[in-house]
Design a protein around this motif. Structure first.
Motif: not given
Length: 217
Positions: A186-214
């Motif tokens: 195994m050898r690492i040939t590079g890396s990439k940063e992925y940024v993702r966004f999440y919202k929820r209406t209450a602390i007790s709720e699960s996170w829902k992603s803010v979708t940007i991927d078409l």
């Protein structure tokens, strides 16, 4: 006498030659506009319209990502200056959250992993294990090994199955040596940063992603 191109309109696909309208075909030939079917002209118009919007949206997303990473970088620098440390773990993964806990932004760093020639040594050792084990024993392991070393259309091994092999604890010296060969390969040939966004209406709720991927809208 050579024709003189008076005007080229890439947004419409038209080329005006001596006052006459043409459209270039896939081979680069100029086809008189009146020789092109209404369906082909309409299809050309629809695709150009969609691509125009897609180009604008792509540029907008690129600017948004750039601003996002700049804002997070500035915040990281502020923390580093104040506390003489940086946010996130060893790999650079980090999470940012609003005070009310209803919104968050995550940055994940994914490594691109390739395998060196040691992988073929591992394959040879695993084949020896399979040949010695009874044909009807450990069928699930046999299946994983087969899938792991089946190359895809780009000639690459199945990384997910390779990593699954590494999680197995099998008391066989050849198996242990094979796993070490995989780790050495195994050898690492590079890396990439992925940024993702999440919202929820209450602390007790699960996170829902803010979708940007078409593809996932």
């Amino acid at each position: 006498m050579n024709a003189v191109i008076l005007e080229d309109k890439p947004e419409t696909g038209l080329v005006l030659v001596n006052g006459n309208s043409y459209m270039p075909d896939a081979k680069g030939n100029l086809v008189p506009l009146e020789m092109i079917t209404a369906a082909d002209k309409l299809q050309d118009e629809v695709v150009r319209k969609i691509i125009s919007f897609a180009d604008d949206l792509s540029a907008q997303i690129a600017r948004f990502r750039g601003h996002t990473m700049t804002d997070l970088g500035d915040f990281d620098a502020l923390l580093a200056q104040e506390y003489n440390t940086k946010i996130g773990g060893a790999k650079g993964n980090r999470t940012y959250q609003t005070f009310d806990g209803l919104m968050k932004v995550t940055v994940q760093v994914a490594d691109f992993i390739d395998f060196g020639p040691q992988l073929q040594i591992a394959k040879k050792l695993l084949d020896e294990c399979l040949n010695e084990w009874a044909a009807d024993s450990r069928p699930e392991i046999r299946a994983i090994i087969t899938r792991a070393f089946n190359t895809d259309k780009e000639g690459k091994v199945n990384r997910a199955e390779i990593f699954m092999l590494l999680r197995m604890d099998i008391a066989d010296e050849r198996w242990t040596n094979a796993m070490q060969a995989i780790r050495d390969a195994m050898r690492i040939t590079g890396s990439k940063e992925y940024v993702r966004f999440y919202k929820r209406t209450a602390i007790s709720e699960s996170w829902k992603s803010v979708t940007i991927d078409l593809a996932k809208v």
